[in-house]
Design an enzyme around this catalytic site. Structure first.
Site, PDB file in Angstrom:
ATOM      1  N   GLY A 218       0.878  -1.162   0.068  1.00 45.21           N
ATOM      2  CA  GLY A 218       0.034   0.052  -0.071  1.00 45.21           C
ATOM      3  C   GLY A 218       0.932   1.172  -0.027  1.00 45.21           C
ATOM      4  O   GLY A 218       0.420   2.353   0.253  1.00 45.21           O
ATOM      5  N   GLY A 261       4.096  -3.554  -4.821  1.00 47.24           N
ATOM      6  CA  GLY A 261       4.114  -3.806  -6.061  1.00 47.24           C
ATOM      7  C   GLY A 261       4.112  -2.591  -6.819  1.00 47.24           C
ATOM      8  O   GLY A 261       5.412  -2.283  -7.469  1.00 47.24           O
ATOM      9  N   TYR A 302     -10.096   3.742 -12.263  1.00 42.59           N
ATOM     10  CA  TYR A 302      -9.897   4.243 -11.019  1.00 42.59           C
ATOM     11  C   TYR A 302      -9.989   5.680 -10.998  1.00 42.59           C
ATOM     12  O   TYR A 302      -9.778   6.216  -9.925  1.00 42.59           O
ATOM     13  CB  TYR A 302      -8.658   3.545 -10.515  1.00 42.59           C
ATOM     14  N   CYS A 328     -13.920   2.696 -29.362  1.00 44.42           N
ATOM     15  CA  CYS A 328     -15.504   3.069 -29.740  1.00 44.42           C
ATOM     16  C   CYS A 328     -16.096   3.017 -28.295  1.00 44.42           C
ATOM     17  O   CYS A 328     -16.986   2.146 -28.163  1.00 44.42           O
ATOM     18  CB  CYS A 328     -16.112   2.267 -30.818  1.00 44.42           C
ATOM     19  N   TYR A 356       0.020  -2.082 -12.693  1.00 46.76           N
ATOM     20  CA  TYR A 356      -1.338  -2.297 -13.189  1.00 46.76           C
ATOM     21  C   TYR A 356      -1.527  -1.643 -14.455  1.00 46.76           C
ATOM     22  O   TYR A 356      -2.764  -1.079 -14.703  1.00 46.76           O
ATOM     23  CB  TYR A 356      -2.278  -1.665 -11.965  1.00 46.76           C
TER      24      TYR A 356
HETATM   25  C1  LIG Z   1      -2.047  -6.222  -4.940  1.00 47.58           C
HETATM   26  C2  LIG Z   1      -1.435  -6.553  -3.520  1.00 47.58           C
HETATM   27  C3  LIG Z   1      -0.157  -6.186  -2.992  1.00 47.58           C
HETATM   28  C4  LIG Z   1       0.563  -4.920  -3.801  1.00 47.58           C
HETATM   29  O1  LIG Z   1       0.029  -3.843  -3.539  1.00 47.58           O
HETATM   30  P1  LIG Z   1       0.526  -2.385  -4.273  1.00 47.58           P
HETATM   31  O2  LIG Z   1      -0.362  -1.453  -3.845  1.00 47.58           O
HETATM   32  O3  LIG Z   1       0.892  -2.600  -5.668  1.00 47.58           O
HETATM   33  O4  LIG Z   1       2.024  -2.466  -3.568  1.00 47.58           O
HETATM   34  C5  LIG Z   1       0.414  -6.681  -2.230  1.00 47.58           C
HETATM   35  N1  LIG Z   1      -0.265  -7.708  -1.324  1.00 47.58           N
HETATM   36  C6  LIG Z   1      -1.376  -8.318  -1.646  1.00 47.58           C
HETATM   37  C7  LIG Z   1      -2.086  -9.492  -1.033  1.00 47.58           C
HETATM   38  C8  LIG Z   1      -2.183  -7.722  -2.965  1.00 47.58           C
HETATM   39  O5  LIG Z   1      -3.019  -8.252  -3.302  1.00 47.58           O
END
Ligand SMILES: *Cc1c(COP(=O)(O)O)cnc(C)c1O
Length: 411
Positions: A218, A261, A302, A328, A356
């Site tokens: 997060g 991520g 989003y 389209c 993403y």
């Molecule tokens: C998607 C996800 C992440 C990565 O989240 P980011 O915001 O891209 O860092 C980490 N752990 C779990 C379980 C996820 O589903």
């Protein structure tokens, strides 16, 4: 990467294109490991779903990371990329017991997020160590679709269900070796996050045999100038202190894990598109690029902001544009954006296109999914080719209707 380097790529390869700068991925990885250098054992599980190209996975593996996966297919990608099964964690939501069993057989760390599967898995395989995903009910960010730790979220086992959870682990005699939370994307307030970690520490005391605590992810990265981002260094300092104190209290050195991520790959990515048409209307000027939400859906899905830069005309007078796609359907990438004057044929670069973006691309409008390049040691390497017409037809079955015509169809 410089604007000139990006522009040079558009001359060498046919667009649209995703380009990822390896130095940024490495820099972010190091920033995170440095922030937590005070922890005895740190493990970063890169979240595959953000960007799953096998060359990216191999690169991240070479940095020393583990992997976070949400499907058996991601697990298999990770194994193919060279991750050891023990360095992969499987954190699915709502998948079948069968899929979890198959992943467990591959030697991958299982993370279970509901009591029903926990009871079934624990009864069948009491000796297989399992991590549990707790929902601490903390609202992490502003958007309730990407914030997954709140009370209405489908993710994790509620902290209010701990008594039931303990009854299951006692009755099955299963081994819980890890405890996990993932409060969702966009941590804006470190103190809110730290409150959630306190809840996790409290929960952890119920389990005597832990080897790690996984705080999910997060981490917020900036998408536009002036955006607040998670202060990783401050988080590192504060959480390290709490974590080390907890290990003393718990009586064992545990591994601190994260699953970044976006943090690792978002800013490393650029999406390069070409302007097909500049269209003046009574209300705005549209710049229409050779792409759409089939390639980059985040703005439409989003409302995400991706900076857009005219890399063919970096010094031109800025004007306001609505940048849209060619499919389209309404596919707005950005409205009222101040961009250096755009001519037809110019290339626009979308920033923060690492996480993403490509992984959410589709063939909508029967378009090809774009190529991907990895920028490594000053050179662009193709890591995915643009699809071809064969890809559009792959797995489709063309019935011979002239043979079927007139025959009674018995169902
Ligand atoms: C998607 C996800 C992440 C990565 O989240 P980011 O915001 O891209 O860092 C980490 N752990 C779990 C379980 C996820 O589903």
């Amino acid at each position: 990467m410089t604007t000139a380097e990006l522009h040079h790529i558009t001359e060498q390869f046919n667009g649209p294109l995703y380009v990822y700068d390896a130095t940024i991925i490495k820099g972010q990885y190091e920033r995170l490991t440095n922030a937590f250098s005070g922890v005895n054992q740190l493990r970063l599980h890169y979240a595959t779903k953000a960007l799953n190209n096998i060359s990216i996975l191999k690169y991240i593996q070479s940095l020393g990371a583990g992997l976070d996966t949400v499907s058996i297919q991601e697990v298999k990608l990770g194994l193919k990329a060279g991750f050891e099964p023990s360095k992969i964690i499987f954190t699915p939501n709502g998948v079948s017991l069968t899929e979890i069993e198959e992943v467990a057989k591959l030697g991958v760390q299982i993370n279970i997020d509901n009591l029903s599967i926990l009871e079934q898995f624990g009864s069948k395989y009491p000796t297989v160590p399992v991590c549990i995903r707790i929902n601490p009910h903390v609202m992490a960010g502003g958007n309730s679709n990407i914030s997954v730790g709140h009370i209405d979220s489908k993710f994790g086992i509620s902290i209010h269900q701990i008594p039931h959870l303990l009854r299951i682990t006692e009755n099955t005699q299963m081994r819980i070796n890890g405890i996990h939370m993932h409060t969702g994307s966009d941590i804006l307030d470190i103190d809110v996050f730290l409150n959630a970690t306190e809840i996790l520490f409290e929960t952890a005391k119920n389990f005597k045999d832990l080897s790690f605590i996984d705080f999910g992810s997060g981490f917020k990265v900036p998408y536009k100038p002036g955006d607040i981002e998670t202060n990783i260094e401050e988080l590192g300092e504060k959480l390290t202190e709490k974590f080390n104190a907890f290990c003393v209290e718990y009586g064992k050195e545990l591994t601190l894990a994260f699953e970044p991520g976006k943090f690792l790959v978002s800013q490393a990515g650029y999406f390069l598109t070409k302007v097909n048409v500049v269209k003046q209307t009574t209300s705005t000027v549209f710049a229409q690029v050779d792409s759409g939400f089939n390639h980059l859906i985040r703005p439409m899905l989003y409302g995400s902001h991706h900076e857009i830069e005219n890399i063919s005309n970096t010094t031109g007078r800025e004007r306001f544009y609505s940048v849209v796609g060619y499919i389209c359907e309404t596919d707005t990438f950005g409205s009222n954006r101040k961009i250096a004057e755009i001519s037809e044929g110019d290339y626009l670069a979308f920033h923060n296109a690492g996480a993403y973006c490509q992984t959410m691309a589709s063939n909508y409008n029967s378009r090809f999914r774009p190529a991907e390049l990895l920028w490594l040691n000053g050179e662009a390497h193709v890591i995915r080719q643009e699809e071809t017409f064969d890809d559009i037809l792959r797995n489709q079955i063309e019935l011979d209707l002239s043979v079927l015509e007139g025959k009674a169809v018995n169902v």
